[in-house]
Design a protein around this motif. Structure first.
Motif, PDB file in Angstrom:
ATOM      1  N   ALA A 153       0.804  -1.221   0.000  1.00  0.00           N
ATOM      2  CA  ALA A 153       0.000   0.000   0.000  1.00  0.00           C
ATOM      3  C   ALA A 153       0.837   1.271   0.000  1.00  0.00           C
ATOM      4  O   ALA A 153       0.313   2.351  -0.327  1.00  0.00           O
ATOM      5  N   PHE A 154       2.118   1.163   0.324  1.00  0.00           N
ATOM      6  CA  PHE A 154       2.920   2.364   0.551  1.00  0.00           C
ATOM      7  C   PHE A 154       2.923   3.341  -0.634  1.00  0.00           C
ATOM      8  O   PHE A 154       2.691   4.546  -0.443  1.00  0.00           O
ATOM      9  N   PRO A 155       3.181   2.881  -1.897  1.00  0.00           N
ATOM     10  CA  PRO A 155       3.183   3.854  -2.998  1.00  0.00           C
ATOM     11  C   PRO A 155       1.825   4.516  -3.215  1.00  0.00           C
ATOM     12  O   PRO A 155       1.753   5.676  -3.654  1.00  0.00           O
ATOM     13  N   LEU A 156       0.749   3.798  -2.907  1.00  0.00           N
ATOM     14  CA  LEU A 156      -0.593   4.368  -3.053  1.00  0.00           C
ATOM     15  C   LEU A 156      -0.872   5.378  -1.941  1.00  0.00           C
ATOM     16  O   LEU A 156      -1.506   6.415  -2.174  1.00  0.00           O
ATOM     17  N   LYS A 157      -0.376   5.069  -0.761  1.00  0.00           N
ATOM     18  CA  LYS A 157      -0.536   5.995   0.369  1.00  0.00           C
ATOM     19  C   LYS A 157       0.184   7.305   0.091  1.00  0.00           C
ATOM     20  O   LYS A 157      -0.323   8.395   0.394  1.00  0.00           O
ATOM     21  N   PRO A 187      -7.583   7.312  -2.072  1.00  0.00           N
ATOM     22  CA  PRO A 187      -8.615   6.988  -1.089  1.00  0.00           C
ATOM     23  C   PRO A 187      -8.434   5.576  -0.522  1.00  0.00           C
ATOM     24  O   PRO A 187      -8.033   4.652  -1.235  1.00  0.00           O
ATOM     25  N   LYS A 188      -8.764   5.426   0.749  1.00  0.00           N
ATOM     26  CA  LYS A 188      -8.483   4.180   1.457  1.00  0.00           C
ATOM     27  C   LYS A 188      -9.183   2.989   0.824  1.00  0.00           C
ATOM     28  O   LYS A 188      -8.602   1.896   0.710  1.00  0.00           O
ATOM     29  N   ASP A 189     -10.434   3.125   0.412  1.00  0.00           N
ATOM     30  CA  ASP A 189     -11.168   2.007  -0.180  1.00  0.00           C
ATOM     31  C   ASP A 189     -10.510   1.510  -1.463  1.00  0.00           C
ATOM     32  O   ASP A 189     -10.368   0.297  -1.681  1.00  0.00           O
ATOM     33  N   VAL A 194      -4.636  -3.474  -3.256  1.00  0.00           N
ATOM     34  CA  VAL A 194      -3.768  -4.367  -2.483  1.00  0.00           C
ATOM     35  C   VAL A 194      -4.332  -5.787  -2.506  1.00  0.00           C
ATOM     36  O   VAL A 194      -3.594  -6.761  -2.724  1.00  0.00           O
ATOM     37  N   ARG A 195      -5.629  -5.933  -2.289  1.00  0.00           N
ATOM     38  CA  ARG A 195      -6.252  -7.263  -2.308  1.00  0.00           C
ATOM     39  C   ARG A 195      -6.128  -7.907  -3.674  1.00  0.00           C
ATOM     40  O   ARG A 195      -5.809  -9.097  -3.789  1.00  0.00           O
TER      41      ARG A 195
END
Length: 351
Positions: free
Chosen positions: A97-101, A106-108, A114-115
């Protein structure tokens, strides 16, 4: 539609020219392998594409957009390195998730990506583990997953399997090939390992000394190598070579005399692959020095009588020879490779 174009790409480090006016087009969905020995410029080319090196001259074009001045983040690429470069204090989930964070996704949406990546790479049970709890192959899957979640235009792989043992390398080669088919992504993959190149590549770019020697399919670079370098680099064991001359529709050199018909006379380099040499015949002779048994394949290495050069000959299943035995040789004349002035000569006919 092409995903990537390199136009006259040149890179110098002081007086050293690492890349010399490289031209290359990679079509959308291609798996393009940059293959060559250490120091040939393949990793430098990849770093120029990624924006990690400032190019000296030429253009890098991604999806029709000249990106010379763009940062790596702005180029729509994701890169997988030889080292896994995972954060040891983060779980697998957090690493993915780090590059997306960092991009404030958005969290969803972040959790969905990631899933999806974890499912694709079969690492769902490992999401709460940390890198030290994973094997080398599992860590490389996580590194690939971190690239996948970004949904890039272009995947760049820089010798990603070099740190794995032989079995894991084989397993990961097959997984990467299957992953490419599922994603239908455009991949540029750097390796010095020709098995990786021949297994993975739809297009192979053979590089040497900062230049492209040949671009083609795996079959093309193996069956019709464009230069002596490609002929000698692609294939295991390596192609056998003889230096000689063509006169009156025959090649002569180092005790060999082989009928050929080609639009050339004079100094010539002849190459022949181990599987295209037969025991028996009158093209030449040698003495068996070593026998290599690889299970399904067996090779005899011969000392060629005039020059003492070692030759590789693939043995048929029913052929038996002993070390020290003198043998006669004949070549599959239809499959000879002839070169003059560093270019391939086309055989027009043979007898």
């Amino acid at each position: 539609m092409s995903t990537l174009e390199l136009r006259g790409l040149t890179k110098r480090f002081g007086e050293i020219e690492a890349l010399n006016a490289i031209d290359l087009t990679v079509d959308q969905g291609d798996f393009c392998v940059l293959l060559g020995p250490s120091g040939c410029g393949k990793s430098t080319a990849l770093r120029c594409i990624a924006g990690l090196e400032t190019i000296t001259d030429g253009d890098v074009i991604i999806n029709g957009d000249r990106v010379n001045e763009k940062t790596p983040k702005e180029r729509g690429i994701a890169m997988v390195f030889q080292t896994y470069a995972l954060y040891p204090h983060m779980t697998v989930r957090e690493n993915l998730a780090f590059p997306l964070k960092m991009s404030k996704m958005p969290k969803d949406e972040m959790e969905k990506r990631v899933r999806d990546a974890a499912s694709l790479l079969r690492i769902e049970p490992m999401l709460e583990r940390r890198p030290r709890e994973l094997s080398g192959g599992q860590r490389q899957r996580v590194a690939i997953g971190r690239a996948i979640v970004r949904e890039p235009t272009l995947f760049l792989f820089d010798e990603p399997l070099s740190n794995l043992d032989a079995k894991l390398r084989n397993d990961m080669r097959l997984e990467i090939a299957a992953l490419h088919r599922r994603l239908e992504a455009t991949v540029i993959y750097v390796t010095h390992d020709q098995v990786e190149a021949m297994t993975l590549g739809k297009t192979i770019v053979v590089m040497n000394d900062g230049r492209i020697e040949q671009v083609g399919t795996p079959d093309e670079v193996y069956q019709r190598p464009a230069t002596p370098f490609v002929a000698g680099f692609v294939g295991m064991p390596a192609m056998n070579f003889i230096t000689g001359e063509i006169r009156n529709d025959a090649f002569e050199g180092n005790g060999f005399e082989i009928p050929v018909s080609v639009d050339h006379e004079g100094e010539t380099l002849l190459g022949v692959r181990p599987e295209d040499i037969n025991l028996g015949g009158d093209h030449g002779e040698g003495e068996v020095e070593i026998i290599e048994n690889l299970g399904a394949d067996r090779y005899a290495y011969l000392k060629e009588t005039d020059t003492r050069k070692r030759w590789a000959v693939r043995l048929n299943a029913d052929e038996s020879v002993d070390v020290g035995q003198a043998v006669n040789l004949s070549f599959n004349v239809e499959r000879l490779h002839l070169y003059a002035d560093n270019r391939r000569l086309d055989v027009t006919s043979s007898s």
